[in-house]
Design an enzyme around this catalytic site. Structure first.
Site, PDB file in Angstrom:
ATOM      1  N   GLY A  51      -6.796 -44.704  46.128  1.00  0.00           N
ATOM      2  CA  GLY A  51      -6.731 -46.063  45.590  1.00  0.00           C
ATOM      3  C   GLY A  51      -5.285 -46.436  45.301  1.00  0.00           C
ATOM      4  O   GLY A  51      -4.977 -47.155  44.354  1.00  0.00           O
ATOM      5  N   ARG A  79      -8.119 -48.994  53.000  1.00  0.00           N
ATOM      6  CA  ARG A  79      -7.476 -49.696  54.130  1.00  0.00           C
ATOM      7  C   ARG A  79      -5.973 -49.672  53.912  1.00  0.00           C
ATOM      8  O   ARG A  79      -5.513 -49.455  52.791  1.00  0.00           O
ATOM      9  CB  ARG A  79      -8.003 -51.122  54.254  1.00  0.00           C
ATOM     10  CG  ARG A  79      -7.726 -52.036  53.076  1.00  0.00           C
ATOM     11  CD  ARG A  79      -8.356 -53.404  53.319  1.00  0.00           C
ATOM     12  NE  ARG A  79      -9.830 -53.304  53.395  1.00  0.00           N
ATOM     13  CZ  ARG A  79     -10.617 -53.260  52.307  1.00  0.00           C
ATOM     14  NH1 ARG A  79     -10.078 -53.280  51.114  1.00  0.00           N
ATOM     15  NH2 ARG A  79     -11.929 -53.178  52.426  1.00  0.00           N
ATOM     16  N   TYR A 185     -19.126 -52.102  34.623  1.00  0.00           N
ATOM     17  CA  TYR A 185     -17.861 -51.345  34.636  1.00  0.00           C
ATOM     18  C   TYR A 185     -17.800 -50.402  33.434  1.00  0.00           C
ATOM     19  O   TYR A 185     -17.523 -49.219  33.559  1.00  0.00           O
ATOM     20  CB  TYR A 185     -16.713 -52.340  34.599  1.00  0.00           C
ATOM     21  CG  TYR A 185     -15.315 -51.792  34.498  1.00  0.00           C
ATOM     22  CD1 TYR A 185     -14.506 -52.142  33.419  1.00  0.00           C
ATOM     23  CD2 TYR A 185     -14.777 -50.976  35.483  1.00  0.00           C
ATOM     24  CE1 TYR A 185     -13.204 -51.677  33.325  1.00  0.00           C
ATOM     25  CE2 TYR A 185     -13.473 -50.512  35.400  1.00  0.00           C
ATOM     26  CZ  TYR A 185     -12.686 -50.874  34.315  1.00  0.00           C
ATOM     27  OH  TYR A 185     -11.393 -50.410  34.225  1.00  0.00           O
ATOM     28  N   LYS A 189     -17.779 -46.322  33.269  1.00  0.00           N
ATOM     29  CA  LYS A 189     -16.653 -45.586  32.685  1.00  0.00           C
ATOM     30  C   LYS A 189     -17.140 -44.658  31.563  1.00  0.00           C
ATOM     31  O   LYS A 189     -16.676 -43.539  31.412  1.00  0.00           O
ATOM     32  CB  LYS A 189     -15.596 -46.558  32.166  1.00  0.00           C
ATOM     33  CG  LYS A 189     -14.803 -47.256  33.265  1.00  0.00           C
ATOM     34  CD  LYS A 189     -14.093 -46.239  34.165  1.00  0.00           C
ATOM     35  CE  LYS A 189     -13.300 -46.901  35.277  1.00  0.00           C
ATOM     36  NZ  LYS A 189     -12.665 -45.907  36.174  1.00  0.00           N
TER      37      LYS A 189
HETATM   38  C1  AKB Z   1     -10.545 -55.094  33.223  1.00  0.00           C
HETATM   39  O1  AKB Z   1     -10.197 -56.115  32.645  1.00  0.00           O
HETATM   40  O2  AKB Z   1     -11.617 -54.975  33.782  1.00  0.00           O
HETATM   41  C2  AKB Z   1      -9.590 -53.913  33.246  1.00  0.00           C
HETATM   42  C3  AKB Z   1      -9.816 -53.022  32.085  1.00  0.00           C
HETATM   43  C4  AKB Z   1      -9.651 -53.508  30.719  1.00  0.00           C
HETATM   44  O3  AKB Z   1     -10.147 -51.852  32.264  1.00  0.00           O
HETATM   45  N1  AKB Z   1      -8.227 -54.410  33.255  1.00  0.00           N
END
Ligand code: AKB
Length: 357
Positions: A51, A79, A185, A189
Site C-alpha cells: 500500500g 497498481r 472501518y 480496526k
Molecule cells: C479516517 O478519517 O478514516 C482516517 C482515520 C481517522 O483513521 N483518517
C-alpha cells in the site's frame, strides 16, 4: 539523503586510509567497488511496504529509503503509482489480498520487515462494507500468517481512533476504555487489534501497531477519510480561496501532521522488542482542533479565505470518535513525543502546497 551522506563519508575515509597505506594505487578502483558492495550488503533489513502509494505509504517509503538506502525498501501497491514514485526505487505490483503475490515478493527480496498500509478508510468503507472488511482483515491475516511461518520478522499494522465509538469517553480518551465502534472501518480496526495481540501472544509474532489520529500531509490528495477535510481545506484555500466543509464548525477531532506520524511509525518499529508492552495498538496523539480553528489559522496566511459548513454522512462518523487522545503509554514505553502544532503544521502545509498548486 541521510543514507547517501553516511555512505559517502565512510567511502571518503576508506579511500584516505587506502591512499596512506603502501598498497598499489592501481588497485584503488577495485578497492572502492569492493567497499561499496560490502557497505550496501550491510544495509538495513529488507523492508516491504504494502500500500506504498497511499497517503502514509508514499511518505513512509521516502523516509525509510533516506534512512536505510533506496534498495533496502521495496514499495508495492495493487497498481503502479506515479512514474516518479515507481522509478524512485524498487517497486512491485502486489495485491494485498493475494497471499501468493505477497509471499512471492517476500521471498524474492528476502524481506524481514513489512509495513501493511493498504486499507479502506472510514468514509469509503461505509460505501463498500464487504470489500472494506475483506481488504482490511484478510490482508492482515496474510502477513500475520507469513510471520507465524517465520517468513517475516517484524510487522507494522496501522490502527486508528476509529476503534473508539459513541460510548467511549471523548476527552483525553484513555488507552484502555469502552470501545464500541459504529463504522465498518472502526470494526475492522478493532478486530485487527485483537488478532495482532492474539498472534503475538500465541505464536510470538512481532507485530506493532499505532492508533493513528487524522493525518495531514501535502504530498498526496485526500483519500476517503472523515478527517480528510483537514487535508482538502489547504488545497482549496490555495486554489479557490474558500472551502465547503463536510463537518460542522465545532467538530473537534484528534489530528497529526504526517511528519510526526512517520517518525512515530519508524520509532515503534525500531524500538527494542521488550519496550513494546501493548500488542493490540498504541494510542497516539498530536493536536486536536475543529474546522473553525483550522480555518482561523489558514486565514492568518490567506486573509480572504472563507469557510462554509455543509455536514454530510461523515458528521455522524466524526461524532462517534474522540475529541482528544491520551497517549501516555506510547510516551512511556517507546519515547513518543509529537513536534508539530496547528500553527507550524499550517505554515509547512501552505509552503509545500504553494510550490505544487
Ligand atoms: C479516517 O478519517 O478514516 C482516517 C482515520 C481517522 O483513521 N483518517
Amino acid at each position: 539523503e541521510d543514507y547517501a551522506f553516511n555512505l559517502q563519508t565512510a567511502l571518503f575515509e576508506h579511500v584516505l586510509g587506502f591512499l596512506k597505506s603502501n598498497q598499489s594505487k592501481q588497485n584503488l578502483f577495485f578497492e572502492i567497488v569492493i567497499f561499496v558492495r560490502q557497505k550496501t550488503s550491510e544495509m538495513h533489513a529488507k523492508i516491504l511496504i504494502i500500500g506504498a502509494c497511499g497517503q502514509i505509504g508514499t511518505e513512509l517509503t521516502k523516509k525509510l529509503r533516506s534512512q536505510y538506502g533506496k534498495d533496502a525498501v521495496i514499495a508495492s501497491d495493487v497498481r503502479k503509482g506515479s512514474p516518479e514514485f515507481v522509478n524512485s526505487g524498487p517497486f512491485e505490483v502486489v495485491n494485498a489480498l493475494d497471499f501468493n503475490q505477497v509471499e512471492t515478493v517476500i521471498e524474492k527480496y528476502q524481506i524481514e520487515d513489512v509495513y501493511l498500509m493498504a486499507a479502506l478508510l472510514s468514509a469509503t468503507a461505509e460505501k463498500n462494507p464487504a470489500f472494506a472488511w475483506d481488504l482490511n482483515m484478510n490482508s492482515l491475516f496474510h502477513v500475520l500468517n507469513l510471520a507465524k511461518a517465520g517468513k517475516i520478522k517484524k510487522i507494522f499494522w496501522p490502527s486508528s481512533i476509529a476503534v473508539f465509538g459513541p460510548t467511549t469517553p471523548k476527552d483525553n480518551t484513555p488507552q484502555y476504555t469502552v470501545m464500541e465502534p459504529s463504522t465498518v472501518y472502526g470494526i475492522s480496526k478493532q478486530s485487527g487489534e485483537r488478532w495482532c495481540e492474539y498472534y503475538h501472544n500465541i505464536f510470538g509474532v512481532d507485530v506493532r501497531s499505532i492508533r493513528y489520529p487524522g493525518l495531514i500531509s501535502w504530498s498526496t490528495p485526500p483519500g476517503g477519510g472523515t478527517t480528510d477535510y483537514a487535508v482538502d481545506i489547504y488545497y482549496k484555500a490555495l486554489s479557490d480561496g474558500k472551502y465547503e466543509c463536510f463537518l460542522s464548525e465545532n467538530t473537534e477531532l484528534p489530528m497529526m501532521y504526517m511528519d510526526d506520524a512517520i517518525r512515530a511509525t519508524i520509532s515503534i518499529m525500531d524500538a527494542p522488542k521488550e519496550n513494546i508492552k501493548i500488542r493490540s495498538s498504541y494510542n497516539l496523539a498530536g493536536i486536536s482542533f475543529t474546522p473553525k480553528e483550522i480555518a482561523a489559522e489558514i486565514k492568518k496566511h490567506i486573509p480572504d479565505f472563507s469557510i462554509s459548513y455543509v455536514p454530510d454522512f461523515r458528521q455522524k462518523i466524526a461524532d462517534s470518535w474522540p475529541s482528544s487522545i491520551d497517549d501516555s503509554y506510547a510516551r512511556k514505553d517507546w519515547g513518543w513525543k509529537h513536534e508539530f502544532d496547528l500553527e507550524s503544521m499550517t505554515k509547512d502545509m501552505l509552503e509545500h502546497l504553494s510550490e505544487n498548486v
